[in-house]
Motif scaffolding. Sequence first.
Motif, PDB file in Angstrom:
ATOM      1  N   MET A 185      -0.039   0.047  -2.211  1.00 39.61           N
ATOM      2  CA  MET A 185      -1.557   0.885  -1.598  1.00 39.61           C
ATOM      3  C   MET A 185      -1.181   1.730  -0.753  1.00 39.61           C
ATOM      4  O   MET A 185      -1.669   2.933  -1.111  1.00 39.61           O
ATOM      5  CB  MET A 185      -1.555  -0.283  -0.435  1.00 39.61           C
ATOM      6  N   ALA A 186       0.378   2.493  -0.604  1.00 35.90           N
ATOM      7  CA  ALA A 186       1.036   3.170   0.127  1.00 35.90           C
ATOM      8  C   ALA A 186       0.460   4.805  -0.709  1.00 35.90           C
ATOM      9  O   ALA A 186       0.393   5.942  -1.123  1.00 35.90           O
ATOM     10  CB  ALA A 186       2.458   3.147   0.524  1.00 35.90           C
ATOM     11  N   ILE A 187       1.535   4.010  -2.328  1.00 36.81           N
ATOM     12  CA  ILE A 187       1.036   5.167  -3.417  1.00 36.81           C
ATOM     13  C   ILE A 187      -0.619   5.169  -4.018  1.00 36.81           C
ATOM     14  O   ILE A 187      -1.133   6.770  -4.206  1.00 36.81           O
ATOM     15  CB  ILE A 187       1.669   4.486  -4.502  1.00 36.81           C
ATOM     16  N   GLY A 188      -1.210   4.521  -3.523  1.00 37.75           N
ATOM     17  CA  GLY A 188      -2.542   4.825  -4.162  1.00 37.75           C
ATOM     18  C   GLY A 188      -2.859   5.441  -3.172  1.00 37.75           C
ATOM     19  O   GLY A 188      -3.986   6.501  -3.758  1.00 37.75           O
ATOM     20  N   LEU A 189      -2.432   5.980  -1.635  1.00 42.40           N
ATOM     21  CA  LEU A 189      -3.913   6.541  -0.574  1.00 42.40           C
ATOM     22  C   LEU A 189      -2.919   7.777  -0.650  1.00 42.40           C
ATOM     23  O   LEU A 189      -3.003   8.651  -0.465  1.00 42.40           O
ATOM     24  CB  LEU A 189      -2.987   5.401   0.895  1.00 42.40           C
TER      25      LEU A 189
ATOM     26  N   TYR B  55       7.645 -10.539  -2.922  1.00 44.52           N
ATOM     27  CA  TYR B  55       7.168  -9.823  -3.071  1.00 44.52           C
ATOM     28  C   TYR B  55       5.877  -8.529  -3.506  1.00 44.52           C
ATOM     29  O   TYR B  55       5.648  -8.083  -3.282  1.00 44.52           O
ATOM     30  CB  TYR B  55       7.654  -9.941  -5.016  1.00 44.52           C
ATOM     31  N   PHE B  56       4.764  -9.843  -3.497  1.00 43.26           N
ATOM     32  CA  PHE B  56       4.001  -9.332  -3.413  1.00 43.26           C
ATOM     33  C   PHE B  56       3.213  -8.532  -2.003  1.00 43.26           C
ATOM     34  O   PHE B  56       2.235  -8.078  -2.406  1.00 43.26           O
ATOM     35  CB  PHE B  56       2.527 -10.419  -3.822  1.00 43.26           C
ATOM     36  N   ASP B  57       4.285  -9.189  -1.240  1.00 39.76           N
ATOM     37  CA  ASP B  57       3.492  -8.906   0.366  1.00 39.76           C
ATOM     38  C   ASP B  57       3.951  -7.292   0.567  1.00 39.76           C
ATOM     39  O   ASP B  57       3.292  -6.218   0.389  1.00 39.76           O
ATOM     40  CB  ASP B  57       4.128  -9.222   1.567  1.00 39.76           C
ATOM     41  N   PHE B  58       5.873  -7.053   0.066  1.00 37.47           N
ATOM     42  CA  PHE B  58       5.820  -5.674   0.176  1.00 37.47           C
ATOM     43  C   PHE B  58       5.171  -4.545  -0.721  1.00 37.47           C
ATOM     44  O   PHE B  58       5.897  -3.620  -0.588  1.00 37.47           O
ATOM     45  CB  PHE B  58       7.324  -6.149   0.005  1.00 37.47           C
ATOM     46  N   SER B  59       5.117  -5.324  -2.502  1.00 38.38           N
ATOM     47  CA  SER B  59       4.983  -4.387  -3.706  1.00 38.38           C
ATOM     48  C   SER B  59       3.794  -4.239  -3.121  1.00 38.38           C
ATOM     49  O   SER B  59       2.793  -3.279  -3.745  1.00 38.38           O
ATOM     50  CB  SER B  59       5.573  -5.320  -4.112  1.00 38.38           C
TER      51      SER B  59
ATOM     52  N   ASP C   3      -7.399   6.458  -9.539  1.00 37.09           N
ATOM     53  CA  ASP C   3      -6.293   6.349 -10.254  1.00 37.09           C
ATOM     54  C   ASP C   3      -5.660   5.846  -8.391  1.00 37.09           C
ATOM     55  O   ASP C   3      -5.620   4.716  -8.988  1.00 37.09           O
ATOM     56  CB  ASP C   3      -5.091   7.488 -10.445  1.00 37.09           C
ATOM     57  N   GLY C   4      -5.557   6.421  -7.629  1.00 32.98           N
ATOM     58  CA  GLY C   4      -5.264   5.934  -7.067  1.00 32.98           C
ATOM     59  C   GLY C   4      -5.748   4.829  -5.599  1.00 32.98           C
ATOM     60  O   GLY C   4      -5.600   3.982  -5.104  1.00 32.98           O
ATOM     61  N   MET C   5      -7.361   4.812  -5.765  1.00 32.27           N
ATOM     62  CA  MET C   5      -8.372   3.556  -5.427  1.00 32.27           C
ATOM     63  C   MET C   5      -7.267   2.364  -5.982  1.00 32.27           C
ATOM     64  O   MET C   5      -7.489   1.443  -5.145  1.00 32.27           O
ATOM     65  CB  MET C   5      -9.532   4.167  -5.393  1.00 32.27           C
ATOM     66  N   ALA C   6      -7.981   3.317  -7.354  1.00 30.66           N
ATOM     67  CA  ALA C   6      -7.103   1.829  -8.197  1.00 30.66           C
ATOM     68  C   ALA C   6      -5.637   1.267  -7.885  1.00 30.66           C
ATOM     69  O   ALA C   6      -5.917  -0.423  -7.618  1.00 30.66           O
ATOM     70  CB  ALA C   6      -7.125   1.926  -9.603  1.00 30.66           C
ATOM     71  N   ARG C   7      -4.964   1.791  -8.014  1.00 32.56           N
ATOM     72  CA  ARG C   7      -3.554   1.649  -6.889  1.00 32.56           C
ATOM     73  C   ARG C   7      -3.888   0.254  -6.046  1.00 32.56           C
ATOM     74  O   ARG C   7      -2.906  -0.592  -5.114  1.00 32.56           O
ATOM     75  CB  ARG C   7      -2.498   2.724  -6.655  1.00 32.56           C
TER      76      ARG C   7
ATOM     77  N   ALA D 257       1.565   3.426 -15.046  1.00 30.36           N
ATOM     78  CA  ALA D 257       0.727   3.785 -13.260  1.00 30.36           C
ATOM     79  C   ALA D 257      -0.426   3.267 -13.905  1.00 30.36           C
ATOM     80  O   ALA D 257      -1.098   3.051 -15.224  1.00 30.36           O
ATOM     81  CB  ALA D 257       0.952   4.985 -13.067  1.00 30.36           C
ATOM     82  N   ILE D 258      -1.381   2.355 -12.592  1.00 27.51           N
ATOM     83  CA  ILE D 258      -2.931   2.105 -13.463  1.00 27.51           C
ATOM     84  C   ILE D 258      -3.720   3.631 -13.392  1.00 27.51           C
ATOM     85  O   ILE D 258      -3.195   3.978 -12.353  1.00 27.51           O
ATOM     86  CB  ILE D 258      -3.355   0.978 -12.217  1.00 27.51           C
ATOM     87  N   ARG D 259      -4.872   3.361 -14.399  1.00 26.03           N
ATOM     88  CA  ARG D 259      -4.731   4.921 -14.681  1.00 26.03           C
ATOM     89  C   ARG D 259      -6.851   4.292 -14.825  1.00 26.03           C
ATOM     90  O   ARG D 259      -7.470   3.738 -15.609  1.00 26.03           O
ATOM     91  CB  ARG D 259      -4.544   5.678 -15.213  1.00 26.03           C
ATOM     92  N   ILE D 260      -7.662   4.531 -13.673  1.00 25.04           N
ATOM     93  CA  ILE D 260      -8.984   4.867 -14.411  1.00 25.04           C
ATOM     94  C   ILE D 260      -9.532   6.471 -14.459  1.00 25.04           C
ATOM     95  O   ILE D 260      -9.087   7.181 -13.665  1.00 25.04           O
ATOM     96  CB  ILE D 260      -9.980   4.458 -13.241  1.00 25.04           C
ATOM     97  N   SER D 261     -10.124   7.318 -15.761  1.00 22.49           N
ATOM     98  CA  SER D 261     -10.806   8.321 -16.314  1.00 22.49           C
ATOM     99  C   SER D 261     -11.993   8.571 -15.182  1.00 22.49           C
ATOM    100  O   SER D 261     -12.884   7.502 -15.887  1.00 22.49           O
ATOM    101  CB  SER D 261     -10.053   8.487 -17.573  1.00 22.49           C
TER     102      SER D 261
END
Length: 482
Positions: A248-252, A239-243, A190-194, A432-436
Amino acid sequence: MVFSSESFLFLFLPLFLLAYYATPVRWRSATILVGSYTFYAWWRIDFLGLLILTTVWAYGLGALISRHRGTAKGRMYLTIAVTGCLGVLGIFKYLNFFLDSIAALVGTDVAGLGIHWRLILPIGISFYVFQSISYLVDVHRGDAKANATLLDFAAFIALFPQLIAGPILRYKDLEDQFRQREHSVELFCDGMARFIIGLAKKVLLADAIAPLADLAFAAEDPSMALAWFGAAAYMLQLYFDFSGYSSMAIGLGMMMGFRFIENFNMPYISRSITEFWRRWHISLSVWLRDYLYIPLGGNRSGVARTYMNLMIVMTLGGLWHGANWTFVLWGIWHGGILAIERATGWDKSSSRHLIALPMTLLFVLIGWVMFRAATVDEAFGVYAGMIGLNGLMPDPSTWQAVTRESLALLIVAFGIAASEPWLRGIFRPDPAIRISASGAAALTRSDVVAQATLSVAVTVIGALTIMKLAEQSFSPFLYFQF
């Protein structure tokens, strides 16, 4: 080192994750700390000392505040602690601005005042100072306990995924996670996808439309078409730069077992500036509310005081972004609109009006022009272009500098920002993007199809992003300057 660099993606991150998962659980905070200090020192090793000193200061004073909480001595320690943190921020971020303003008032420059040096702004200082202050205040209020080890606290302050540009974390939200957190293949994926989606926002969208914004703001007298194109491009670029960085921070963080707060929630579908600030840079909005607006009295001290508090908070919020009068005016602009919305009831009734969305976007865009401009004069030059004072169309040589790719991706970026609610609802209601990686048998057929489609989509996006990254030059995140 930035997340969108080859040195981070192919050297630092793989080595860190290998070291992190090879380390026994009880010592993983040490791995985080060493990795985070290495990450920060990659920029300038000398400013690592300032980060360490701020950490030790907050930790030591936090212990004293906790020991004397509820007493005059505890309040005294809180004052000393917060003053020290603000002093660090004030000296390194605002001393140059103060000296420039004094020089301008007397009609000279800083060299004319006999000053021949400039302080360098330490990267990420606004974020780790705010995190330190929130910890100190939370300990004083009893919302957080000062029972962390210095190792865990230092790892929290220096946590590299969010160290440079947020989201602004609070220790009380991660306190339990430093003691025990989930580590699983599913969460890692999930984090890698984010992370991949965030990287794509930065590389494929923000960086691609940046030349349009740069062209407009660099023009001496931008035409109406160029000014509007440039302002819209910057609105989407930021927006796209900061979000993208926040994703990326949330995914890491998820790849390390942490759950960070979301920092953006589709801000460009807002129907009022009040709603916009509930959706944009959420961690800063919440911080300003909890540690500035409420202590000032919030809306509890009468109507006039409420409006004044809104203006003070947003003006200081603008100044937090940078030592420049453009940020002060940007904060005043938003504070004034928030006060007007509160006074008229528009903050509660705007959702019923068709004009609310385009009007909010217009107000936000006007504010972003001042935010982006290097000087107030430059901002008003763009405003002049937007109302047609510099002509309707730019000269042909200016259009030749605009690539078809930039124009096409500007349209794509606008479409993505406008359709975010629909895009989020394609696969699952959870944003939240999710890959099971397991448990597929428990999923419905539509869930399996959705997750398989999402997996393929993320893989393709990741491949395109890496290919684009390989051919472009270095491009730091916009919020690094704050």
